[in-house]
Write a protein that holds these residues in place. Structure first.
Motif, PDB file in Angstrom:
ATOM      1  N   ALA A 226      -6.792  -4.816  -0.092  1.00  0.00           N
ATOM      2  CA  ALA A 226      -5.475  -4.668   0.549  1.00  0.00           C
ATOM      3  C   ALA A 226      -4.597  -5.889   0.277  1.00  0.00           C
ATOM      4  CB  ALA A 226      -5.654  -4.457   2.052  1.00  0.00           C
ATOM      5  N   GLN A 227      -5.160  -7.074   0.482  1.00  0.00           N
ATOM      6  CA  GLN A 227      -4.355  -8.303   0.430  1.00  0.00           C
ATOM      7  C   GLN A 227      -3.994  -8.689  -1.009  1.00  0.00           C
ATOM      8  OE1 GLN A 227      -7.525 -10.286   2.251  1.00  0.00           O
ATOM      9  NE2 GLN A 227      -7.065  -9.499   4.296  1.00  0.00           N
ATOM     10  N   VAL A 228      -4.969  -8.636  -1.892  1.00  0.00           N
ATOM     11  CA  VAL A 228      -4.746  -9.114  -3.262  1.00  0.00           C
ATOM     12  C   VAL A 228      -4.272  -7.975  -4.167  1.00  0.00           C
ATOM     13  CG1 VAL A 228      -5.807 -10.230  -5.263  1.00  0.00           C
ATOM     14  CG2 VAL A 228      -6.478 -10.924  -2.946  1.00  0.00           C
ATOM     15  N   LEU A 229      -4.995  -6.846  -4.085  1.00  0.00           N
ATOM     16  CA  LEU A 229      -4.664  -5.765  -5.020  1.00  0.00           C
ATOM     17  C   LEU A 229      -3.579  -4.825  -4.482  1.00  0.00           C
ATOM     18  CD1 LEU A 229      -8.327  -4.845  -6.111  1.00  0.00           C
ATOM     19  CD2 LEU A 229      -6.777  -6.560  -7.106  1.00  0.00           C
ATOM     20  N   GLY A 230      -3.301  -4.933  -3.186  1.00  0.00           N
ATOM     21  CA  GLY A 230      -2.283  -4.042  -2.607  1.00  0.00           C
ATOM     22  C   GLY A 230      -2.763  -2.607  -2.497  1.00  0.00           C
ATOM     23  N   GLN A 231      -4.075  -2.442  -2.353  1.00  0.00           N
ATOM     24  CA  GLN A 231      -4.624  -1.080  -2.278  1.00  0.00           C
ATOM     25  C   GLN A 231      -5.385  -0.863  -0.976  1.00  0.00           C
ATOM     26  OE1 GLN A 231      -7.144  -0.985  -5.700  1.00  0.00           O
ATOM     27  NE2 GLN A 231      -5.414  -1.024  -7.123  1.00  0.00           N
ATOM     28  N   ALA A 232      -5.117   0.277  -0.329  1.00  0.00           N
ATOM     29  CA  ALA A 232      -5.854   0.618   0.904  1.00  0.00           C
ATOM     30  C   ALA A 232      -5.711   2.110   1.131  1.00  0.00           C
ATOM     31  CB  ALA A 232      -5.292  -0.160   2.080  1.00  0.00           C
ATOM     32  N   PRO A 233      -6.646   2.695   1.877  1.00  0.00           N
ATOM     33  CA  PRO A 233      -6.556   4.138   2.106  1.00  0.00           C
ATOM     34  C   PRO A 233      -5.329   4.535   2.920  1.00  0.00           C
ATOM     35  CG  PRO A 233      -8.393   3.141   3.343  1.00  0.00           C
ATOM     36  CD  PRO A 233      -7.873   2.101   2.423  1.00  0.00           C
ATOM     37  N   HIS A 234      -4.811   3.634   3.709  1.00  0.00           N
ATOM     38  CA  HIS A 234      -3.648   3.967   4.546  1.00  0.00           C
ATOM     39  C   HIS A 234      -2.440   3.166   4.093  1.00  0.00           C
ATOM     40  CE1 HIS A 234      -6.135   6.168   7.453  1.00  0.00           C
ATOM     41  NE2 HIS A 234      -7.047   5.232   7.192  1.00  0.00           N
ATOM     42  N   LYS A 235      -1.325   3.882   3.973  1.00  0.00           N
ATOM     43  CA  LYS A 235      -0.090   3.208   3.552  1.00  0.00           C
ATOM     44  C   LYS A 235       1.007   3.519   4.564  1.00  0.00           C
ATOM     45  CE  LYS A 235      -1.087   3.324  -1.405  1.00  0.00           C
ATOM     46  NZ  LYS A 235      -2.466   3.834  -1.298  1.00  0.00           N
ATOM     47  N   PHE A 236       1.744   2.518   4.939  1.00  0.00           N
ATOM     48  CA  PHE A 236       2.838   2.701   5.898  1.00  0.00           C
ATOM     49  C   PHE A 236       4.019   1.869   5.434  1.00  0.00           C
ATOM     50  CE2 PHE A 236      -1.103   3.268   8.237  1.00  0.00           C
ATOM     51  CZ  PHE A 236      -0.861   4.419   8.978  1.00  0.00           C
ATOM     52  N   GLN A 237       5.199   2.226   6.031  1.00  0.00           N
ATOM     53  CA  GLN A 237       6.369   1.416   5.648  1.00  0.00           C
ATOM     54  C   GLN A 237       6.598   0.265   6.601  1.00  0.00           C
ATOM     55  OE1 GLN A 237       9.826   3.289   4.160  1.00  0.00           O
ATOM     56  NE2 GLN A 237       8.661   4.233   2.513  1.00  0.00           N
ATOM     57  N   ASN A 238       5.983   0.318   7.775  1.00  0.00           N
ATOM     58  CA  ASN A 238       6.011  -0.899   8.595  1.00  0.00           C
ATOM     59  C   ASN A 238       4.757  -1.010   9.451  1.00  0.00           C
ATOM     60  OD1 ASN A 238       6.542  -0.635  11.608  1.00  0.00           O
ATOM     61  ND2 ASN A 238       8.081   0.783  10.753  1.00  0.00           N
ATOM     62  N   ALA A 239       4.472  -2.253   9.849  1.00  0.00           N
ATOM     63  CA  ALA A 239       3.166  -2.539  10.437  1.00  0.00           C
ATOM     64  C   ALA A 239       3.045  -2.045  11.880  1.00  0.00           C
ATOM     65  CB  ALA A 239       2.896  -4.039  10.370  1.00  0.00           C
ATOM     66  N   VAL A 240       4.155  -2.017  12.622  1.00  0.00           N
ATOM     67  CA  VAL A 240       4.065  -1.514  14.005  1.00  0.00           C
ATOM     68  C   VAL A 240       3.672  -0.034  13.948  1.00  0.00           C
ATOM     69  CG1 VAL A 240       5.320  -1.061  16.139  1.00  0.00           C
ATOM     70  CG2 VAL A 240       5.754  -3.180  14.865  1.00  0.00           C
ATOM     71  N   GLU A 241       4.342   0.675  13.046  1.00  0.00           N
ATOM     72  CA  GLU A 241       4.012   2.099  12.874  1.00  0.00           C
ATOM     73  C   GLU A 241       2.544   2.240  12.437  1.00  0.00           C
ATOM     74  OE1 GLU A 241       6.032   3.845   9.536  1.00  0.00           O
ATOM     75  OE2 GLU A 241       4.685   5.575   9.631  1.00  0.00           O
ATOM     76  N   ALA A 242       2.105   1.369  11.548  1.00  0.00           N
ATOM     77  CA  ALA A 242       0.730   1.436  11.034  1.00  0.00           C
ATOM     78  C   ALA A 242      -0.279   1.336  12.180  1.00  0.00           C
ATOM     79  CB  ALA A 242       0.490   0.303  10.032  1.00  0.00           C
ATOM     80  N   VAL A 243      -0.105   0.326  12.991  1.00  0.00           N
ATOM     81  CA  VAL A 243      -1.101   0.077  14.042  1.00  0.00           C
ATOM     82  C   VAL A 243      -1.027   1.181  15.096  1.00  0.00           C
ATOM     83  CG1 VAL A 243      -1.794  -1.570  15.811  1.00  0.00           C
ATOM     84  CG2 VAL A 243      -1.199  -2.382  13.548  1.00  0.00           C
ATOM     85  N   LYS A 244       0.191   1.595  15.444  1.00  0.00           N
ATOM     86  CA  LYS A 244       0.319   2.673  16.436  1.00  0.00           C
ATOM     87  C   LYS A 244      -0.343   3.954  15.932  1.00  0.00           C
ATOM     88  CE  LYS A 244       4.373   1.449  19.112  1.00  0.00           C
ATOM     89  NZ  LYS A 244       5.816   1.559  19.210  1.00  0.00           N
TER      90      LYS A 244
ATOM     91  N   GLN B 155       7.791 -10.484   5.421  1.00  0.00           N
ATOM     92  CA  GLN B 155       7.276  -9.177   5.872  1.00  0.00           C
ATOM     93  C   GLN B 155       5.780  -9.220   6.099  1.00  0.00           C
ATOM     94  OE1 GLN B 155       8.145  -5.402   3.907  1.00  0.00           O
ATOM     95  NE2 GLN B 155       9.382  -6.553   2.457  1.00  0.00           N
ATOM     96  N   ILE B 156       5.306  -8.293   6.920  1.00  0.00           N
ATOM     97  CA  ILE B 156       3.857  -8.049   6.964  1.00  0.00           C
ATOM     98  C   ILE B 156       3.523  -7.217   5.729  1.00  0.00           C
ATOM     99  CG2 ILE B 156       1.987  -6.885   8.207  1.00  0.00           C
ATOM    100  CD1 ILE B 156       3.480  -7.553  10.814  1.00  0.00           C
ATOM    101  N   ALA B 157       2.416  -7.569   5.062  1.00  0.00           N
ATOM    102  CA  ALA B 157       2.085  -6.874   3.813  1.00  0.00           C
ATOM    103  C   ALA B 157       0.852  -5.999   3.921  1.00  0.00           C
ATOM    104  CB  ALA B 157       1.883  -7.888   2.692  1.00  0.00           C
ATOM    105  N   SER B 158      -0.077  -6.375   4.804  1.00  0.00           N
ATOM    106  CA  SER B 158      -1.293  -5.558   4.920  1.00  0.00           C
ATOM    107  C   SER B 158      -1.954  -5.854   6.252  1.00  0.00           C
ATOM    108  CB  SER B 158      -2.266  -5.870   3.775  1.00  0.00           C
ATOM    109  OG  SER B 158      -2.930  -7.098   4.012  1.00  0.00           O
ATOM    110  N   GLY B 159      -2.992  -5.081   6.556  1.00  0.00           N
ATOM    111  CA  GLY B 159      -3.694  -5.321   7.819  1.00  0.00           C
ATOM    112  C   GLY B 159      -4.985  -4.539   7.899  1.00  0.00           C
ATOM    113  N   GLY B 160      -5.671  -4.771   9.016  1.00  0.00           N
ATOM    114  CA  GLY B 160      -6.938  -4.083   9.278  1.00  0.00           C
ATOM    115  C   GLY B 160      -7.637  -4.769  10.438  1.00  0.00           C
ATOM    116  N   GLY B 161      -8.648  -4.116  11.008  1.00  0.00           N
ATOM    117  CA  GLY B 161      -9.372  -4.679  12.150  1.00  0.00           C
ATOM    118  C   GLY B 161     -10.344  -5.767  11.706  1.00  0.00           C
ATOM    119  N   ARG B 162     -10.413  -6.820  12.447  1.00  0.00           N
ATOM    120  CA  ARG B 162     -11.163  -8.023  12.061  1.00  0.00           C
ATOM    121  C   ARG B 162     -12.624  -7.768  11.708  1.00  0.00           C
ATOM    122  NH1 ARG B 162     -12.175 -11.794  17.222  1.00  0.00           N
ATOM    123  NH2 ARG B 162     -14.077 -12.249  16.084  1.00  0.00           N
ATOM    124  N   MET B 163     -13.274  -6.807  12.401  1.00  0.00           N
ATOM    125  CA  MET B 163     -14.696  -6.607  12.159  1.00  0.00           C
ATOM    126  C   MET B 163     -14.949  -5.689  10.963  1.00  0.00           C
ATOM    127  SD  MET B 163     -15.868  -8.517  14.433  1.00  0.00           S
ATOM    128  CE  MET B 163     -17.607  -8.203  14.329  1.00  0.00           C
TER     129      MET B 163
END
Ligand SMILES: O=C(O)[C@@H](CO)OP(=O)(O)O
Ligand SMILES: [Mn+2]
Ligand SMILES: [Mn+2]
Length: 537
Positions: A227-245, A199-207
């Motif tokens: 996001a990557q290690v602690l699993g914490q971020a201001p935005h939470k989604f159930q899938n990454a396509v939905e997240a980015v859209k 699965q995709i687990a986390s994401g964000g813009g490169r810059m």
């Protein structure tokens, strides 16, 4: 520069006189393209570069800065700062990281190496995490390499895989992130059909997330860590396509700067924090924007931000990112061995060097050209060869703005420092990088990029004037194209429009050649660019 055998001694150049001060300018992101309104270098007032160009072929030539000419895998690969400065600094072409990874994947050797065996030790009980830039830009990473690695790792025993994506929009069109995430999702779905929990687990813009460079803003790396290690971020989604859209619905959204997000399960728990016993691979092959994360993942002693948790993991880089620091200590593919670079020859021959580089210290924006004329120039090696012979000067940039707001950046300050170094006559070589065309070009703001090119041209004039005063030699060149073409084009070279009729802005580098101008009073009679630099496009 000529040397024989393994000796460091440089033979006298057949055409260049000894003892003349050399002023070397790398115009970052400055290529040569047909003139039209999307060619910001053409539109901008650039009298200095224009006058050099008018002196062609004696004073001005074009050289290739993309594809196989600089060690990239194919002629479709745009140039970039790493390969451009590596090639300029070494004076030789090396098969670059991108190509070495391709070969290792194609032959399967990647799975036989020490690095892979090291991460494989965690496959039985732990999760394999893959962190990197998700696009087919080919500057820092490539989607197809990630796809091969996913398949190969699962065939070699990885049962649970989590991908931590960084969206691009800088080496590829803004908005293309959705398509890349969809492609990755479909690959992961196929792996799941085969029984791999992927699965995709986390994401964000490169810059904004993870890919800072030259220790400019640790906050960027921290956002990724959370996001990557602690699993914490201001935005939470159930899938990454939905997240980015969803994140792209913000009218100011930009793939380069998407905020961090984590993927959570139906109970709201992050699906892939990095924990003790896991394996981690950073799959970017390019060094500069992975070094900071590598330090956070690897260094026991670390005080750049509070990691909260420091998981006991087996970590490998796609490549080793810093040859001097040996960072990371484990890697899947050996990096190009860029040895005996010009900087090292110079110190061995008693030539004093001054390198001026720019640090941008501001939050969540394009970072720096800090190591381009030092780290990249010296073959991806941090630090001095000999601090008594070399002086590296860093100029902090404005804080808290993006470069289209201040397109002049610090070009004049860099040039003034270089001018002072030249006029001091304390140095034999003074080299600078002028970031404007590239850094502002990446914002996609055409008006600002025109201003940027004008400022860079003024800075070149300051350098050339100083060289004239001391009877030296100037070399003005570039590492790759960017500002000379700001629009995506069809095969016939016509600008492309999106479905709303808007021009498709090109934020990336280009495949265009770059100029090299050599001149100055220190050149012996009859010696000119054409004679020194025979390689023409
Ligand atoms: O900003 C960067 O990382 C690259 C583009 O991905 O640009 P450059 O090669 O000019 O540093
Ligand atoms: Mn560059
Ligand atoms: Mn760039």
């Amino acid at each position: 520069m000529c040397s024989s055998g393994n000796s460091w001694k440089l033979e006298d150049h057949p055409k260049l006189r000894k003892g003349k001060i050399i002023g070397l300018v790398v115009l970052d992101g400055w290529g040569e393209a047909d003139p039209d309104k999307y060619n910001c270098i053409h539109v901008a007032e650039t009298p200095t570069m224009d006058s050099l160009k008018k002196g062609a072929p004696d004073r001005w030539r074009l050289i290739r800065a993309h594809g196989t000419a600089v060690g990239l895998p194919t002629e479709d690969d745009m140039g970039n700062s790493e390969v451009g400065h590596n090639a300029l600094g070494a004076g030789r072409i090396y098969a670059q990281g991108a190509k070495l990874v391709d070969l290792a994947l194609a032959s399967g050797k990647i799975y036989e190496g020490k690095g892979f065996r090291y991460i494989q030790q965690c496959f039985d009980k732990g999760t394999l995490h893959l962190i990197g830039l998700l696009s087919d830009g080919g500057v820092h990473s490539r989607l197809d390499q990630l796809q091969f690695l996913l398949k190969g790792a699962s065939e070699h025993g990885a049962k649970r895989i989590r991908v931590h994506i960084l969206t691009d929009g800088r080496d590829v069109l803004d908005g293309s992130s959705v398509g890349f995430v969809e492609k990755l999702e479909s690959d992961l779905a196929k792996l799941r059909e085969k029984g791999v929990d992927a699965q995709i687990a986390s994401g964000g813009g490169r810059m904004y997330v993870t890919m800072d460079r030259y220790e400019n803003d640790w906050g960027v790396v921290k956002r990724g860590w959370d996001a990557q290690v602690l699993g914490q971020a201001p935005h939470k989604f159930q899938n990454a396509v939905e997240a980015v859209k969803k994140l792209r619905e913000d009218p100011n959204a930009n793939d380069q700067y998407l905020p961090p997000f984590v993927i959570v399960d139906e109970n709201g728990n992050a699906v892939g924090p990095i924990v003790d016993g896991d394996a981690v691979v950073t799959f970017n092959f390019r060094a500069d924007r992975m070094v900071m994360l590598a330090k956070a993942l690897e260094n026991e002693d670390f005080d750049k931000f509070d990691r909260v948790r420091f998981p006991r993991i087996h970590y490998a880089g796609m490549l080793q990112y810093d040859g001097e620091l040996k960072l990371p200590s484990h890697y899947l593919v050996s990096p190009p061995e860029i040895e005996r670079t010009s900087g090292e020859y110079l110190v061995h021959n008693g030539v004093r060097t001054f390198a001026c580089r720019l640090i941008h210290i501001f939050l969540c924006s394009e970072t720096v050209k800090f190591g381009h004329v030092t780290f990249f120039w010296n073959g991806n090696r941090s630090g001095y060869f000999n601090s008594e012979m070399e002086e590296y000067v860093e100029i902090p940039s404005d804080v808290g703005i993006t470069f289209n707001v201040q397109p002049k950046m610090k070009a004049l300050e860099i040039a003034e420092k270089a001018r002072d170094a030249i006029l001091s006559e304390n140095f034999h070589q003074v080299r600078i990088n002028l970031p404007n065309g590239d850094m502002v070009g990446h914002t996609g703001d055409i008006e600002a990029t025109i201003e940027a090119c004008k400022a860079a041209d003024q800075a070149v004039k300051i350098m050339i004037d100083a060289i004239e005063q001391v009877g030296g030699i100037y070399v003005i060149t570039a590492d790759h194209g960017n500002a000379e073409d700001m629009v995506k084009r069809d095969k016939k070279g016509q600008p492309l429009f999106d479905k709303n009729g808007n021009i498709q802005i090109l934020t990336s580098h280009t495949l265009h050649p770059v100029p090299i101008a050599i001149g100055g009073p220190g050149l012996a009679e009859g010696v000119n660019s054409a004679r020194i630099c025979p390689m023409v496009v």
